[in-house]
Design a protein around this motif. Structure first.
Motif, PDB file in Angstrom:
ATOM      1  N   SER A 247       0.833  -1.207   0.000  1.00  0.00           N
ATOM      2  CA  SER A 247       0.000   0.000   0.000  1.00  0.00           C
ATOM      3  C   SER A 247       0.868   1.258   0.000  1.00  0.00           C
ATOM      4  O   SER A 247       0.567   2.223  -0.706  1.00  0.00           O
ATOM      5  CB  SER A 247      -0.928   0.009   1.221  1.00  0.00           C
ATOM      6  N   GLY A 248       1.938   1.239   0.803  1.00  0.00           N
ATOM      7  CA  GLY A 248       2.830   2.397   0.827  1.00  0.00           C
ATOM      8  C   GLY A 248       3.506   2.625  -0.512  1.00  0.00           C
ATOM      9  O   GLY A 248       3.611   3.762  -0.983  1.00  0.00           O
ATOM     10  N   LEU A 249       3.962   1.539  -1.152  1.00  0.00           N
ATOM     11  CA  LEU A 249       4.602   1.664  -2.458  1.00  0.00           C
ATOM     12  C   LEU A 249       3.602   2.109  -3.520  1.00  0.00           C
ATOM     13  O   LEU A 249       3.902   2.959  -4.364  1.00  0.00           O
ATOM     14  CB  LEU A 249       5.240   0.332  -2.856  1.00  0.00           C
ATOM     15  N   ALA A 250       2.402   1.526  -3.478  1.00  0.00           N
ATOM     16  CA  ALA A 250       1.398   1.856  -4.491  1.00  0.00           C
ATOM     17  C   ALA A 250       0.873   3.265  -4.327  1.00  0.00           C
ATOM     18  O   ALA A 250       0.474   3.904  -5.313  1.00  0.00           O
ATOM     19  CB  ALA A 250       0.240   0.859  -4.426  1.00  0.00           C
ATOM     20  N   SER A 251       0.867   3.792  -3.101  1.00  0.00           N
ATOM     21  CA  SER A 251       0.336   5.134  -2.875  1.00  0.00           C
ATOM     22  C   SER A 251       1.215   6.205  -3.498  1.00  0.00           C
ATOM     23  O   SER A 251       0.777   7.336  -3.676  1.00  0.00           O
ATOM     24  CB  SER A 251       0.189   5.400  -1.377  1.00  0.00           C
ATOM     25  N   VAL A 252       2.480   5.848  -3.822  1.00  0.00           N
ATOM     26  CA  VAL A 252       3.350   6.804  -4.493  1.00  0.00           C
ATOM     27  C   VAL A 252       2.802   7.143  -5.871  1.00  0.00           C
ATOM     28  O   VAL A 252       2.901   8.279  -6.337  1.00  0.00           O
ATOM     29  CB  VAL A 252       4.781   6.235  -4.591  1.00  0.00           C
ATOM     30  N   VAL A 253       2.207   6.150  -6.531  1.00  0.00           N
ATOM     31  CA  VAL A 253       1.586   6.368  -7.833  1.00  0.00           C
ATOM     32  C   VAL A 253       0.171   6.879  -7.610  1.00  0.00           C
ATOM     33  O   VAL A 253      -0.553   6.347  -6.758  1.00  0.00           O
ATOM     34  CB  VAL A 253       1.553   5.066  -8.651  1.00  0.00           C
ATOM     35  N   PRO A 254      -0.261   7.917  -8.322  1.00  0.00           N
ATOM     36  CA  PRO A 254      -1.621   8.420  -8.140  1.00  0.00           C
ATOM     37  C   PRO A 254      -2.664   7.323  -8.315  1.00  0.00           C
ATOM     38  O   PRO A 254      -2.640   6.588  -9.294  1.00  0.00           O
ATOM     39  CB  PRO A 254      -1.745   9.496  -9.234  1.00  0.00           C
ATOM     40  N   PHE A 255      -3.535   7.185  -7.350  1.00  0.00           N
ATOM     41  CA  PHE A 255      -4.619   6.201  -7.333  1.00  0.00           C
ATOM     42  C   PHE A 255      -4.102   4.763  -7.269  1.00  0.00           C
ATOM     43  O   PHE A 255      -4.856   3.817  -7.485  1.00  0.00           O
ATOM     44  CB  PHE A 255      -5.529   6.362  -8.563  1.00  0.00           C
ATOM     45  N   GLY A 256      -2.805   4.584  -6.973  1.00  0.00           N
ATOM     46  CA  GLY A 256      -2.265   3.238  -6.907  1.00  0.00           C
ATOM     47  C   GLY A 256      -2.759   2.462  -5.700  1.00  0.00           C
ATOM     48  O   GLY A 256      -2.889   1.232  -5.756  1.00  0.00           O
ATOM     49  N   LEU A 257      -3.037   3.160  -4.601  1.00  0.00           N
ATOM     50  CA  LEU A 257      -3.500   2.478  -3.401  1.00  0.00           C
ATOM     51  C   LEU A 257      -4.835   1.790  -3.630  1.00  0.00           C
ATOM     52  O   LEU A 257      -5.134   0.773  -2.992  1.00  0.00           O
ATOM     53  CB  LEU A 257      -3.610   3.475  -2.243  1.00  0.00           C
ATOM     54  N   ILE A 258      -5.644   2.304  -4.522  1.00  0.00           N
ATOM     55  CA  ILE A 258      -6.968   1.726  -4.759  1.00  0.00           C
ATOM     56  C   ILE A 258      -6.850   0.271  -5.191  1.00  0.00           C
ATOM     57  O   ILE A 258      -7.646  -0.584  -4.765  1.00  0.00           O
ATOM     58  CB  ILE A 258      -7.729   2.550  -5.815  1.00  0.00           C
ATOM     59  N   ALA A 259      -5.845  -0.049  -6.035  1.00  0.00           N
ATOM     60  CA  ALA A 259      -5.672  -1.422  -6.505  1.00  0.00           C
ATOM     61  C   ALA A 259      -5.367  -2.365  -5.337  1.00  0.00           C
ATOM     62  O   ALA A 259      -5.960  -3.449  -5.222  1.00  0.00           O
ATOM     63  CB  ALA A 259      -4.565  -1.484  -7.560  1.00  0.00           C
ATOM     64  N   VAL A 260      -4.434  -1.968  -4.459  1.00  0.00           N
ATOM     65  CA  VAL A 260      -4.109  -2.797  -3.293  1.00  0.00           C
ATOM     66  C   VAL A 260      -5.295  -2.880  -2.345  1.00  0.00           C
ATOM     67  O   VAL A 260      -5.566  -3.923  -1.751  1.00  0.00           O
ATOM     68  CB  VAL A 260      -2.870  -2.239  -2.575  1.00  0.00           C
ATOM     69  N   LEU A 261      -6.010  -1.785  -2.210  1.00  0.00           N
ATOM     70  CA  LEU A 261      -7.179  -1.760  -1.329  1.00  0.00           C
ATOM     71  C   LEU A 261      -8.246  -2.741  -1.813  1.00  0.00           C
ATOM     72  O   LEU A 261      -8.878  -3.446  -1.015  1.00  0.00           O
ATOM     73  CB  LEU A 261      -7.740  -0.342  -1.261  1.00  0.00           C
ATOM     74  N   LEU A 262      -8.445  -2.808  -3.122  1.00  0.00           N
ATOM     75  CA  LEU A 262      -9.424  -3.751  -3.664  1.00  0.00           C
ATOM     76  C   LEU A 262      -9.012  -5.193  -3.392  1.00  0.00           C
ATOM     77  O   LEU A 262      -9.860  -6.056  -3.104  1.00  0.00           O
ATOM     78  CB  LEU A 262      -9.583  -3.516  -5.165  1.00  0.00           C
ATOM     79  N   ILE A 263      -7.713  -5.479  -3.468  1.00  0.00           N
ATOM     80  CA  ILE A 263      -7.233  -6.832  -3.161  1.00  0.00           C
ATOM     81  C   ILE A 263      -7.506  -7.169  -1.698  1.00  0.00           C
ATOM     82  O   ILE A 263      -7.953  -8.279  -1.372  1.00  0.00           O
ATOM     83  CB  ILE A 263      -5.731  -6.939  -3.480  1.00  0.00           C
ATOM     84  N   ALA A 264      -7.226  -6.209  -0.797  1.00  0.00           N
ATOM     85  CA  ALA A 264      -7.476  -6.446   0.624  1.00  0.00           C
ATOM     86  C   ALA A 264      -8.959  -6.686   0.893  1.00  0.00           C
ATOM     87  O   ALA A 264      -9.330  -7.587   1.660  1.00  0.00           O
ATOM     88  CB  ALA A 264      -6.974  -5.254   1.442  1.00  0.00           C
ATOM     89  N   VAL A 265      -9.808  -5.887   0.252  1.00  0.00           N
ATOM     90  CA  VAL A 265     -11.260  -6.070   0.420  1.00  0.00           C
ATOM     91  C   VAL A 265     -11.690  -7.437  -0.103  1.00  0.00           C
ATOM     92  O   VAL A 265     -12.496  -8.140   0.535  1.00  0.00           O
ATOM     93  CB  VAL A 265     -12.011  -4.934  -0.305  1.00  0.00           C
ATOM     94  N   LEU A 266     -11.145  -7.832  -1.245  1.00  0.00           N
ATOM     95  CA  LEU A 266     -11.496  -9.141  -1.810  1.00  0.00           C
ATOM     96  C   LEU A 266     -11.051 -10.278  -0.898  1.00  0.00           C
ATOM     97  O   LEU A 266     -11.798 -11.258  -0.704  1.00  0.00           O
ATOM     98  CB  LEU A 266     -10.855  -9.282  -3.192  1.00  0.00           C
ATOM     99  N   LEU A 267      -9.871 -10.156  -0.293  1.00  0.00           N
ATOM    100  CA  LEU A 267      -9.397 -11.190   0.623  1.00  0.00           C
ATOM    101  C   LEU A 267     -10.300 -11.304   1.842  1.00  0.00           C
ATOM    102  O   LEU A 267     -10.579 -12.416   2.327  1.00  0.00           O
ATOM    103  CB  LEU A 267      -7.963 -10.879   1.060  1.00  0.00           C
ATOM    104  N   LEU A 268     -10.772 -10.174   2.344  1.00  0.00           N
ATOM    105  CA  LEU A 268     -11.692 -10.212   3.486  1.00  0.00           C
ATOM    106  C   LEU A 268     -13.026 -10.838   3.104  1.00  0.00           C
ATOM    107  O   LEU A 268     -13.624 -11.591   3.882  1.00  0.00           O
ATOM    108  CB  LEU A 268     -11.895  -8.793   4.030  1.00  0.00           C
ATOM    109  N   ILE A 269     -13.506 -10.523   1.902  1.00  0.00           N
ATOM    110  CA  ILE A 269     -14.775 -11.113   1.455  1.00  0.00           C
ATOM    111  C   ILE A 269     -14.631 -12.621   1.310  1.00  0.00           C
ATOM    112  O   ILE A 269     -15.536 -13.393   1.679  1.00  0.00           O
ATOM    113  CB  ILE A 269     -15.218 -10.464   0.129  1.00  0.00           C
ATOM    114  N   ILE A 270     -13.494 -13.077   0.778  1.00  0.00           N
ATOM    115  CA  ILE A 270     -13.258 -14.517   0.635  1.00  0.00           C
ATOM    116  C   ILE A 270     -13.253 -15.196   1.998  1.00  0.00           C
ATOM    117  O   ILE A 270     -13.735 -16.328   2.158  1.00  0.00           O
ATOM    118  CB  ILE A 270     -11.929 -14.755  -0.105  1.00  0.00           C
ATOM    119  N   LYS A 271     -12.737 -14.512   3.024  1.00  0.00           N
ATOM    120  CA  LYS A 271     -12.742 -15.060   4.376  1.00  0.00           C
ATOM    121  C   LYS A 271     -14.122 -15.035   5.001  1.00  0.00           C
ATOM    122  O   LYS A 271     -14.352 -15.653   6.050  1.00  0.00           O
ATOM    123  CB  LYS A 271     -11.785 -14.266   5.270  1.00  0.00           C
TER     124      LYS A 271
END
Length: 366
Positions: A247-271
């Protein structure tokens, strides 16, 4: 032929020769131009730290360069090793999961039943395409192994190339930090001879922009990664430290955190943690919105008095044009452009500081 004509011809010949040599050198060393630019960006960014080290140990330029270079290596290499080792472990897990799926099929996950809508349709599709071993083998058999092999070879080639570039960057960085005063003096003298007083002022503007961009991207990215790691750990996201690092690395790129955030949300939904997924999504989006729209533009634009739109164009356009390096080069170019425009519309000619008081206050801060 008069002496004046001969001298003029010699000047043109020297300029043509210098241009030809410069173009030849650029052509030969084109592969390492990004390394030199990266080293220059880091040198400008760590100048305050270098001054503190020299204030503590006066005259120890080699020591200061060694300590800073070692710190840069550790900051880059340690997270890369952690991410690579984790990726290898996850790749082995994926390969093992695919083998079990082809042999036994894939049962419907428990979280599908908790979905507010679409659970029946997903269960029906899953039973048809993944539940049995035959159906799962048919689905996963469509994966083109030759394509995956070619992609892995291409990835390996890119990794090796970037390692070489990084190694050369570290070497250049050490010498730039050690000989910073000499290099800066030469650049300032060359800029003044070529462009007059506007040259050094443009250099200071670019340096201030680079330092502001580093503060706005790297430092805020680090803070954002730590905050998101705490949120991931509290919500039960798998591998919260790794996800926070990404998330820290992706946040350097504009809107990059959103991609990691979606993965985290998907992992929680799978759980099956749908509520936690919603909370993480809302908090992550809110933090990213505040940082990207208020804190980051303020830090980057405040260093050079750049309007927000120029900061955004510099960052996004820079990334689109030359990749990650554009994060720092883009705002620097826009800062130089805005300074030239302000001097152009001032009362005096470009290079005369008396025409624009605001400009003088900006450059003096850098």
């Amino acid at each position: 032929m008069s002496l004046e004509t001969t001298a003029s011809a010699q000047v043109r010949a020297r300029i043509a020769l210098a241009a030809a040599i410069a173009l030849g050198a650029l052509w030969i060393g084109a592969a390492f131009v990004p390394s030199v630019i990266w080293a220059g960006v880091v040198t400008v960014a760590v100048e305050p730290l270098r001054r503190r080290i020299l204030a503590r140990w006066p005259g120890r330029r080699t020591l200061a360069a060694s300590l800073i270079t070692l710190a840069v290596v550790l900051i880059v290499v340690v997270p890369a090793v952690i991410a690579l080792s984790r990726a290898m472990i996850e790749a082995q897990g994926v390969a093992l999961w695919l083998a079990h799926a082809r042999a036994d099929g894939v049962p419907v996950p428990a979280w599908v039943a908790t979905l507010p809508i679409g659970s029946a349709e997903i269960v029906a599709w899953w039973n048809t395409h993944l539940l049995t071993a035959a159906a799962a083998s048919e689905q996963f058999g469509r994966i083109d192994m030759d394509t995956l092999l070619k992609q892995s070879q291409l990835l390996t080639h890119n990794v090796i190339r970037r390692v070489v570039v990084f190694a050369f960057t570290i070497v250049v960085l050490f010498f730039l930090i050690r000989d910073r005063e000499t290099v800066a003096h030469q650049l300032e003298r060359g800029a003044r001879r070529a462009f007059g007083e506007a040259g050094p002022r443009l250099g200071r503007q670019i340096a201030a922009s680079v330092r502001g961009t580093v503060d706005g991207l790297v430092l805020l990215g680090l803070a954002q990664g730590i905050i998101m790691a705490v949120i991931y750990a509290s919500a039960g996201v798998p591998h919260p430290i790794l996800m926070g690092l990404l998330s820290g690395l992706a946040s350097v790129v504009p809107f990059g955190l959103i991609a990691v955030l979606l993965i985290a949300v998907l992992l929680l939904i799978i759980k099956g943690s749908v509520t936690a997924a919603i909370v993480v999504g809302i908090l992550g989006f809110a933090i990213n919105f505040v940082i990207d729209h208020f804190l980051r533009p303020g830090l980057i634009g405040g260093a050079t008095r750049l309007p927000f739109v120029w900061v955004l164009i510099g960052i996004v356009g820079g990334v689109e044009t030359i990749g990650l390096l554009g994060l720092f080069v883009g705002p620097a170019v826009m800062a130089a452009l805005v300074l030239i425009w302000r001097e152009w519309i001032a009362d005096g000619d470009i290079g005369e500081p008396s025409g624009l008081p605001e400009r003088v206050s900006v450059t003096s801060q850098s």
